[in-house]
Design a protein around this motif. Structure first.
Motif, PDB file in Angstrom:
ATOM      1  N   MET A   1       0.843  -1.199   0.000  1.00  0.00           N
ATOM      2  CA  MET A   1       0.000   0.000   0.000  1.00  0.00           C
ATOM      3  C   MET A   1       0.877   1.248   0.000  1.00  0.00           C
ATOM      4  SD  MET A   1      -3.381   0.678   2.330  1.00  0.00           S
ATOM      5  CE  MET A   1      -4.663   0.137   1.231  1.00  0.00           C
ATOM      6  N   GLN A   2       0.553   2.188  -0.889  1.00  0.00           N
ATOM      7  CA  GLN A   2       1.356   3.396  -1.012  1.00  0.00           C
ATOM      8  C   GLN A   2       0.954   4.401   0.076  1.00  0.00           C
ATOM      9  OE1 GLN A   2       1.666   4.381  -5.048  1.00  0.00           O
ATOM     10  NE2 GLN A   2       2.995   6.158  -4.766  1.00  0.00           N
ATOM     11  N   HIS A   3       1.933   5.029   0.707  1.00  0.00           N
ATOM     12  CA  HIS A   3       1.673   6.041   1.742  1.00  0.00           C
ATOM     13  C   HIS A   3       2.240   7.382   1.275  1.00  0.00           C
ATOM     14  CE1 HIS A   3       2.014   7.277   6.285  1.00  0.00           C
ATOM     15  NE2 HIS A   3       1.559   8.248   5.528  1.00  0.00           N
ATOM     16  N   PHE A   4       1.322   8.310   0.964  1.00  0.00           N
ATOM     17  CA  PHE A   4       1.737   9.683   0.674  1.00  0.00           C
ATOM     18  C   PHE A   4       1.645  10.477   1.973  1.00  0.00           C
ATOM     19  CE2 PHE A   4      -0.510   8.128  -3.149  1.00  0.00           C
ATOM     20  CZ  PHE A   4       0.451   8.304  -4.134  1.00  0.00           C
ATOM     21  N   ASP A   5       2.763  11.006   2.468  1.00  0.00           N
ATOM     22  CA  ASP A   5       2.675  11.822   3.683  1.00  0.00           C
ATOM     23  C   ASP A   5       2.551  13.300   3.311  1.00  0.00           C
ATOM     24  OD1 ASP A   5       5.185  12.610   2.937  1.00  0.00           O
ATOM     25  OD2 ASP A   5       6.217  11.548   4.553  1.00  0.00           O
ATOM     26  N   LYS A   6       2.453  14.145   4.338  1.00  0.00           N
ATOM     27  CA  LYS A   6       2.201  15.571   4.102  1.00  0.00           C
ATOM     28  C   LYS A   6       3.265  16.201   3.199  1.00  0.00           C
ATOM     29  CE  LYS A   6      -0.062  19.439   5.498  1.00  0.00           C
ATOM     30  NZ  LYS A   6       0.437  20.326   4.449  1.00  0.00           N
ATOM     31  N   ILE A   9       2.611  15.097  -0.356  1.00  0.00           N
ATOM     32  CA  ILE A   9       1.398  15.750  -0.874  1.00  0.00           C
ATOM     33  C   ILE A   9       1.714  17.198  -1.267  1.00  0.00           C
ATOM     34  CG2 ILE A   9      -0.933  16.544  -0.273  1.00  0.00           C
ATOM     35  CD1 ILE A   9      -1.182  14.059   1.546  1.00  0.00           C
ATOM     36  N   LEU A  20      -5.482  13.541  -8.120  1.00  0.00           N
ATOM     37  CA  LEU A  20      -5.423  12.607  -6.997  1.00  0.00           C
ATOM     38  C   LEU A  20      -6.372  13.017  -5.882  1.00  0.00           C
ATOM     39  CD1 LEU A  20      -2.517  10.525  -5.890  1.00  0.00           C
ATOM     40  CD2 LEU A  20      -3.639  11.806  -4.089  1.00  0.00           C
ATOM     41  N   ILE A  21      -6.321  14.281  -5.465  1.00  0.00           N
ATOM     42  CA  ILE A  21      -7.164  14.708  -4.342  1.00  0.00           C
ATOM     43  C   ILE A  21      -8.644  14.603  -4.718  1.00  0.00           C
ATOM     44  CG2 ILE A  21      -7.698  16.595  -2.745  1.00  0.00           C
ATOM     45  CD1 ILE A  21      -4.907  15.417  -2.339  1.00  0.00           C
ATOM     46  N   SER A  23      -9.938  12.353  -6.364  1.00  0.00           N
ATOM     47  CA  SER A  23     -10.348  10.945  -6.331  1.00  0.00           C
ATOM     48  C   SER A  23     -10.671  10.464  -4.920  1.00  0.00           C
ATOM     49  CB  SER A  23      -9.222  10.060  -6.899  1.00  0.00           C
ATOM     50  OG  SER A  23      -8.882  10.440  -8.216  1.00  0.00           O
ATOM     51  N   LEU A  24     -10.331  11.256  -3.920  1.00  0.00           N
ATOM     52  CA  LEU A  24     -10.366  10.744  -2.548  1.00  0.00           C
ATOM     53  C   LEU A  24     -11.756  10.693  -1.928  1.00  0.00           C
ATOM     54  CD1 LEU A  24      -7.179  12.339  -0.981  1.00  0.00           C
ATOM     55  CD2 LEU A  24      -7.448  10.129  -2.101  1.00  0.00           C
ATOM     56  N   SER A  25     -12.633  11.600  -2.339  1.00  0.00           N
ATOM     57  CA  SER A  25     -13.930  11.653  -1.650  1.00  0.00           C
ATOM     58  C   SER A  25     -14.827  10.479  -2.023  1.00  0.00           C
ATOM     59  CB  SER A  25     -14.631  12.993  -1.935  1.00  0.00           C
ATOM     60  OG  SER A  25     -14.633  13.279  -3.305  1.00  0.00           O
ATOM     61  N   GLY A  26     -14.490   9.734  -3.091  1.00  0.00           N
ATOM     62  CA  GLY A  26     -15.320   8.602  -3.508  1.00  0.00           C
ATOM     63  C   GLY A  26     -16.154   8.966  -4.715  1.00  0.00           C
TER      64      GLY A  26
END
Lengths: 223, 223
Positions: A1-6, A9, A20-21, A23-26
């Motif tokens: 699993m990929q982890h993008f940290d602050k 980002i 990308l952002i 895509s996050l809300s669904g």
């Protein structure tokens, strides 16, 4: 699993970040907002941020960017206090997407995209004739979101137009039957396939699947 | 086409109204919000109102009802300033729905529904292990919506965890590949089938369909 940290980002290039952002809300709703200005000039704009706020009173919100391509929509809502929201269905999703082009103020997205305006009595904003579930709203409040200079525009629903056979006995509207589409990210459109309706959940009971019309399946009795 | 006017909307029985009005916004996102209180007690709650606010800074909003079943989520967010949002996928949509039961404050929805908490460094709120796209947020603002005493809770994304192979080169996340579900009305869950991604729309040009990875299909060249 990929982890993008602050830190990572913060370093995303602007377009990558937007994709990308977003895509996050669904899965997001796909709606056309219809407006008209005081001179009778119509406007139509695509929004993926329409959200239910409450049923009584019937309130719906949408996030707007004042300086974006949708600025005419905002100006018209401020001027007239009226707008329509029209669910986008599979038969006209490409025309709906095309309304997001940066047309000039004197151009109507209706004409540019071959969507058809239609009207009801006592409400000035245009509906989209092709939409199978649509409603008229009166502006109730514009809430500023100072964090990023956006606005949360809240309206109250005054009239609902819907294909009659999609309204179930318990009030649920089968928007899948209407071929309503949803959006992911900035630019992906999707149809749906129902998993099921399901009972209201209660502690220590497994919620049972229910039929489209809101009833328990007979075979599920006692499960 | 059925036309419900203001008078008939006002006369809807309460449950019928809730089902019908909740169907109007279109397909909704399905997300679990994970929180923890100061004593380490975890909470998990289903929300269909998560909405994208902006990409830079990366802001997400959700509508909350202070006196509803999700009141513990709100209390925990106020207390700690932290929460997680976890996309619901097909493999655990029934467990996710079950979190909406009115459990007591001393019960954790994780234990009651067999979903598994997981954690990252530097963030106290629990993620849902089963979720394939999830992110951590810091509370930025709680905006009161006085029209119906709800709250618009806005957070900034600090960490994103995602199945690596769902992230496309241009930043789009293929949430359909993740089997992320969507919601219609109060209680209907759906999977999706992609129509297509499509180019950014420009006036007087027909936006072309693009591939999942964001590129024009070769066959579409010059169309």
């Amino acid at each position: 699993m990929q982890h993008f940290d602050k830190d990572s980002i913060d370093l995303f290039p602007s377009r990558y970040r937007a994709s990308l952002i977003n895509s996050l809300s669904g899965f997001k709703s796909a709606n056309l907002v219809g407006t008209v200005n005081g001179e009778g000039h119509t406007n139509l704009a695509m929004f993926s941020s329409v959200v239910h706020i409450g049923a009584s009173p019937a309130l719906v919100g949408l996030v707007m960017r004042p300086n974006s391509v949708s600025r005419h929509t905002l100006e018209n809502i401020r001027e007239t206090g009226q707008y329509t929201i029209n669910q986008v269905s599979e038969s006209f999703w490409r025309e709906a997407h095309q309304t997001s082009a940066r047309y000039e103020g004197y151009e109507s997205e209706f004409e540019c995209t071959n969507l058809t305006p239609s009207y009801i009595e006592h409400h000035d904003a245009p509906f989209v004739e092709q939409s199978r579930l649509k409603y008229a709203l009166l502006l109730r409040e514009i809430v500023p979101i100072t964090l990023n200079d956006t606005l949360f525009v809240i309206g109250e629903i005054t009239d609902i137009l819907c294909d009659t056979d999609a309204v179930m006995e318990d009030g649920y509207i089968d928007i899948e039957k209407l071929a309503t589409v949803s959006v992911s990210g900035l630019d992906s459109y999707h149809t749906t396939a129902r998993l099921s309706r399901i009972q209201y959940a209660k502690p220590n009971e497994t919620a049972q699947l229910i039929s489209l019309s809101g009833e328990l399946y007979p075979l599920c009795d006692g499960q």
